[in-house]
Enzyme design. Structure first.
Site, short mmCIF file in Angstrom:
data_model
loop_
_atom_site.label_atom_id
_atom_site.label_comp_id
_atom_site.label_asym_id
_atom_site.label_seq_id
_atom_site.Cartn_x
_atom_site.Cartn_y
_atom_site.Cartn_z
N TRP A 159 -14.23 0.62 -1.66
CA TRP A 159 -14.02 0.31 -0.24
C TRP A 159 -13.68 1.57 0.55
O TRP A 159 -13.73 1.58 1.77
CB TRP A 159 -12.91 -0.74 -0.08
CG TRP A 159 -11.51 -0.25 -0.40
CD1 TRP A 159 -11.13 0.45 -1.51
CD2 TRP A 159 -10.33 -0.42 0.37
NE1 TRP A 159 -9.78 0.72 -1.47
CE2 TRP A 159 -9.26 0.19 -0.33
CE3 TRP A 159 -10.05 -1.05 1.59
CZ2 TRP A 159 -7.94 0.20 0.15
CZ3 TRP A 159 -8.74 -1.03 2.06
CH2 TRP A 159 -7.71 -0.41 1.34
N ASP A 160 -13.34 2.64 -0.15
CA ASP A 160 -13.03 3.92 0.49
C ASP A 160 -14.10 4.26 1.54
O ASP A 160 -13.80 4.78 2.61
CB ASP A 160 -13.03 5.06 -0.54
CG ASP A 160 -12.05 4.84 -1.69
OD1 ASP A 160 -11.84 3.68 -2.07
OD2 ASP A 160 -11.53 5.82 -2.22
N LYS B 182 2.33 0.82 -3.46
CA LYS B 182 1.55 2.01 -3.79
C LYS B 182 0.98 2.68 -2.55
O LYS B 182 0.98 3.88 -2.41
CB LYS B 182 0.42 1.60 -4.73
CG LYS B 182 -0.48 2.76 -5.11
CD LYS B 182 -1.57 2.31 -6.06
CE LYS B 182 -2.50 3.46 -6.40
NZ LYS B 182 -3.62 3.03 -7.22
N GLN B 183 0.45 1.86 -1.63
CA GLN B 183 -0.26 2.44 -0.49
C GLN B 183 -0.22 1.47 0.68
O GLN B 183 0.08 0.28 0.50
CB GLN B 183 -1.70 2.75 -0.88
CG GLN B 183 -2.55 1.54 -1.21
CD GLN B 183 -3.81 1.90 -1.98
OE1 GLN B 183 -3.79 2.02 -3.19
NE2 GLN B 183 -4.91 2.07 -1.27
N GLU C 224 -1.94 -1.92 -5.02
CA GLU C 224 -2.35 -2.37 -6.36
C GLU C 224 -1.18 -2.54 -7.32
O GLU C 224 -1.37 -2.99 -8.45
CB GLU C 224 -3.36 -1.36 -6.94
CG GLU C 224 -4.67 -1.36 -6.17
CD GLU C 224 -5.60 -0.22 -6.57
OE1 GLU C 224 -5.10 0.84 -7.00
OE2 GLU C 224 -6.81 -0.39 -6.43
O1 IFM Z 1 -10.07 2.58 -3.67
C1 IFM Z 1 -8.97 3.30 -4.13
C2 IFM Z 1 -7.82 2.35 -4.30
O2 IFM Z 1 -7.46 1.77 -3.07
C3 IFM Z 1 -6.63 3.05 -4.90
N1 IFM Z 1 -6.98 3.67 -6.16
C4 IFM Z 1 -8.08 4.62 -6.05
C5 IFM Z 1 -9.32 3.98 -5.44
C6 IFM Z 1 -10.43 5.01 -5.27
O3 IFM Z 1 -10.08 5.99 -4.34
#
Ligand code: IFM
Length: 511
Positions: free
Chosen positions: A74-75, A330-331, A216
């Site tokens: 999805w990046d 995490k994010q 995640e």
């Molecule tokens: O798509 C990301 C994910 O959101 C977090 N781990 C790494 C992936 C690839 O950059």
């Protein structure tokens, strides 16, 4: 090449780069470090962009290494597409078409899990099949593979894809994308979510249960805010796409609905759109709970959590990771929702959520800091945004990023952060947005920046924009064929071909 000769090849090479930089460059006055880092980021995006094919896209580590098996995440849609949409729509089209071309892979994945429609791969390969394994982290304590639910439960990927297709259409006005697989892909994603959703009869609402959101570290949760907002948006764009085709391509629509056996599904999607639950800001503090039960998790500081690490690189998520039972994420997750749906939340709500979630965010993904930069700029706090912008823009210069998850090396270049750097500068500091057929510019520049100059395009029209602390100037570029509306710090101007406009601003005060 030998026959053509060095000088001629060099000239062609030079001409090509000049053209690319003309469309993509961002010139920052007053901050040489930021200038270098941003150009470095754009350079990386440009060298890995598929200019030659609509059957490939950009992998999460570009072409820099073998991690993630060269797969597309999805990046691309979420963090790289905005740069290409604003500067090079032909590349944006290729990126979006890659998803349309891999629709059958997404159908196979949906069927594999017992769902209808299109469930896009978490790590997408050439044919849309999923490269993500079920055990993709190694437990550093036992050295055994650990079950993760990235592949099975990050269903938001189908929403990210559907919304990106529609975004491409609204940005460029290129209806051909809808007729060449775009509408079909959007409808199949909406159908997937209908089959994935749970109708809660007691509450008379649809819910999206058992998912993993962007964060995640908390897998298999219910009503993840980001996922639910994106699913709702997928249903909305599916209905918008149907309305557009009905209006302008009625025969194509009839053929598509019949091919997909979609007449009943369409009715179901209309109902689901009315009744889908999306978590709302609650209570006096205006916080959105990241998912059901998040607020009941252990409250612990990042520093304290880090002190609990037993073995370097141990995984913080999964069944029994350090962060799993805590509020540490995490994010960016809720804050990403605030960015994507910025017009649906007040400044106060965005600020409250930024302030709550930021100290609880590990930024363990390179996708995270730019989101905090974007929302901080949006609420008129560019100085909060600046360190996150810098972190994003310099990630591949400093090497300051997570290099291992468990025993897996995940280093390499970070194209999503490269795109995020552009987003932070242009959509964040310069405050550029495009919606309802108009550009909106509401800047909040960091102190160090005297001005920033760049080019944007939409609906086939290109403009040079310069933003300083007290003025926004726009100029239509040669070749424009129609007028476009700009709303500059609240003031609406119609920029005709050949036109130029400047408005004096009271920066950030207007926000
Ligand atoms: O798509 C990301 C994910 O959101 C977090 N781990 C790494 C992936 C690839 O950059």
């Amino acid at each position: 090449a030998h026959e053509e000769g060095y000088d001629s090849l060099l000239q062609k090479h030079d001409a090509k780069w000049t053209k690319l930089w003309k469309a993509s460059d961002v010139v920052i006055d007053g901050d040489d470090e930021a200038q270098l880092a941003l150009r470095y980021s754009l350079y990386h995006l440009l060298i890995i962009a598929p200019t030659h094919s609509d059957k490939v896209s950009i992998p999460a580590r570009g072409l820099s290494g073998q991690v993630y098996k060269g797969a597309v995440f999805w990046d691309t849609e979420m963090f790289m597409l905005p740069f290409f949409l604003h500067t090079n729509p032909a590349i944006a089209r290729n990126l979006v078409m890659y998803r349309c071309q891999t629709l059958d892979g997404a159908r196979r994945k949906a069927a594999e899990y017992g769902f209808e429609g299109a469930f896009f791969a978490w790590e997408s390969q050439d044919n849309g099949d999923d490269a993500c394994t079920l055990f993709n982290v190694t437990d550093v304590f036992t050295n055994r593979p650990m079950r993760t639910y990235f592949r099975d439960k990050q269903v938001h990927i189908s929403a990210d894809v559907a919304v990106a297709i529609w975004q491409y259409y609204t940005f460029t006005g290129d209806e051909s994308i809808l007729l060449e697989g775009g509408a079909e892909t959007i409808l199949e994603c909406a159908r997937f979510f209908h089959s994935y959703s749970y109708f809660n009869p007691t509450k008379d609402r649809y819910e999206i249960l058992d998912v993993t959101g962007p964060d995640e570290y908390h897998e298999r949760v219910n009503n993840n805010a980001f996922t639910s907002y994106m699913v709702k948006n997928t249903l909305e764009v599916a209905l918008d796409a149907v309305a557009l085709l009905e209006d302008r391509h009625a025969d194509d629509l009839a053929a598509l609905l019949s091919k997909l056996d979609y007449v009943e599904t369409l009715k179901q999607i209309r109902v689901m759109n009315e009744k889908l639950y999306v978590p709302q800001p609650g209570g006096e503090d205006g916080l959105i709970e990241q998912f059901d039960g998040y607020f009941r998790l252990e409250e612990v500081g990042l520093k304290e959590l880090k002190s609990r690490v037993l073995i370097p690189n141990e995984y913080w998520g999964g069944g029994n990771g350090l962060a799993t039972t805590t509020r540490i994420l995490k994010q960016a997750d809720v804050v990403l929702t605030m960015h994507r749906f910025k017009d649906r939340f007040s400044k106060e709500i965005k600020k409250a959520n930024w302030e709550f979630y930021e100290p609880r965010t590990e930024h363990g993904s390179s996708l995270s800091p730019c989101v905090y930069a974007l929302v901080a700029s949006d609420i008129g706090s560019p100085d909060w945004a600046y360190p996150y912008f810098k972190k994003t823009a310099t990630i591949d210069m400093t090497g300051d990023s997570k290099q291992f998850v468990g025993t897996l090396y995940i280093g390499g270049t970070h194209p999503a952060a490269n795109g995020g750097a552009w987003m932070s500068a242009i959509q964040g500091f310069a405050g550029v947005g495009f919606h309802d057929g108009a550009f909106h510019i509401d800047p909040a520049l960091p102190q160090a920046w005297k001005s920033v100059a760049f080019t944007v395009q939409a609906l086939g029209q290109r403009f040079a924009v310069t933003v300083s602390h007290n003025e926004i100037s726009i100029a239509a570029l040669a070749g424009n064929t129609r007028a476009l509306t700009f709303v500059l710090n609240g003031r609406s101007v119609l920029c005709q071909p050949g036109g130029q406009h400047s408005v004096v601003i009271k920066e950030a005060a207007a926000r």
